[in-house]
Scaffold this active site. Structure first.
Site, PDB file in Angstrom:
ATOM      1  N   TYR A   3     123.599 -74.541  46.413  1.00  0.00           N
ATOM      2  CA  TYR A   3     124.835 -74.092  45.770  1.00  0.00           C
ATOM      3  C   TYR A   3     125.517 -75.258  45.061  1.00  0.00           C
ATOM      4  O   TYR A   3     125.903 -75.144  43.885  1.00  0.00           O
ATOM      5  CB  TYR A   3     125.770 -73.490  46.814  1.00  0.00           C
ATOM      6  CG  TYR A   3     127.053 -72.942  46.246  1.00  0.00           C
ATOM      7  CD1 TYR A   3     127.078 -71.720  45.582  1.00  0.00           C
ATOM      8  CD2 TYR A   3     128.251 -73.635  46.387  1.00  0.00           C
ATOM      9  CE1 TYR A   3     128.252 -71.204  45.065  1.00  0.00           C
ATOM     10  CE2 TYR A   3     129.440 -73.127  45.879  1.00  0.00           C
ATOM     11  CZ  TYR A   3     129.432 -71.913  45.219  1.00  0.00           C
ATOM     12  OH  TYR A   3     130.606 -71.408  44.702  1.00  0.00           O
ATOM     13  N   LYS A  35     126.064 -75.490  40.990  1.00  0.00           N
ATOM     14  CA  LYS A  35     127.400 -75.537  40.394  1.00  0.00           C
ATOM     15  C   LYS A  35     127.646 -76.861  39.670  1.00  0.00           C
ATOM     16  O   LYS A  35     128.362 -76.903  38.661  1.00  0.00           O
ATOM     17  CB  LYS A  35     128.460 -75.300  41.470  1.00  0.00           C
ATOM     18  CG  LYS A  35     128.440 -73.883  42.047  1.00  0.00           C
ATOM     19  CD  LYS A  35     128.651 -72.824  40.972  1.00  0.00           C
ATOM     20  CE  LYS A  35     128.839 -71.438  41.560  1.00  0.00           C
ATOM     21  NZ  LYS A  35     129.115 -70.416  40.503  1.00  0.00           N
TER      22      LYS A  35
END
Length: 249
Positions: free
Chosen positions: A161, A165
């Site tokens: 993640y 991002k």
């Protein structure tokens, strides 16, 4: 109405931040293209009467689906002004336990799909129009390596993640430099801990934040609406942290 007759594509529009962005843009007069893997009935039922919308259900990781969404948008509305790349997944496995399947899922959903939709709306549509607003939802996890929750294990957002991002932020800046000459801006909103399905069941200690509460989808949507507006024409390549002040040193 700030967005009267603007056409906005929003991914992850069935719930959470995407739903709130869709509702607020619609309230300001935009025509909304709802994109999600799941049916967007909750969002649609919350629209004010008379809202002009198009629902497109499918896998945003699939290039054919992405092209179909943009083609359907152009067929119905003739143009596209706003793209909000919001849909995302968040594995919470740590580095030791991270699987290739989870790594690929987060990278493809959060980063690959952002690239696919950006490419599809810009060439040729936004480029030919000489106008566009692209807003990417990243995360403070892409800046600081993961928001720590109150749990000892599997509470902090995982490395996939954070990497995805961080990639969204880098892509935002690259795209902004490339497309400014065409009247297209590209910015990112980086939420902190926000009350959505992704954070459900995870205990965040917000006591260390300047603003001692979880963020709400409406907090993030307000920032998105600024970047999506015509008034933000001199703002590009920015990453706005909407995180309750957790990033303050």
């Amino acid at each position: 109405m700030k967005f009267k007759d603007d056409v906005a594509i929003i991914t992850g529009a069935a719930s959470g931040i995407g739903q709130e962005v869709a509702l607020q843009l619609a309230k300001e007069g935009a025509k909304i293209v709802l994109v999600d893997l799941n049916a967007c009935g909750k969002t649609i039922n919350s629209f004010e009467q008379g809202t002009d919308y198009l629902e497109c259900l499918g896998d945003i990781k699939d290039p054919k689906f992405v092209k179909a969404v943009v083609n359907r948008t152009i067929e119905k509305y003739g143009e596209v002004h706003i793209l909000v790349n919001n849909a995302g997944t968040c594995s919470r496995l740590d580095l030791e336990d991270m699987t290739l399947e989870m790594w690929d899922r987060d990278l493809n959903t959060n980063l690959k799909a952002t690239f696919l939709f950006t490419q599809a709306v810009v060439y040729p549509h936004m480029k030919e129009a000489g106008y566009g607003r692209i807003v990417n939802i990243s995360s403070v996890s892409g800046i600081n390596g993961g928001v720590v929750s109150g749990e000892e294990k599997n509470g902090r957002s995982g490395p996939a993640y954070a990497a995805s991002k961080g990639g969204v932020i880098a892509l935002t800046r690259w795209v902004a430099k490339e497309l400014g000459k065409y009247g297209i801006t590209c910015n990112s909103v980086a939420p902190g801990a926000t009350a959505t399905a992704i954070t459900a069941g995870v205990a965040y200690d917000t006591g260390g934040q300047v603003i001692d509460r979880m963020g709400e989808p409406s907090d993030i949507a307000e920032a998105v609406l600024y970047f999506a507006s015509r008034g933000a024409g001199y703002t590009t390549s920015q990453v706005l942290k909407v995180d309750g002040g957790i990033s303050i040193g």
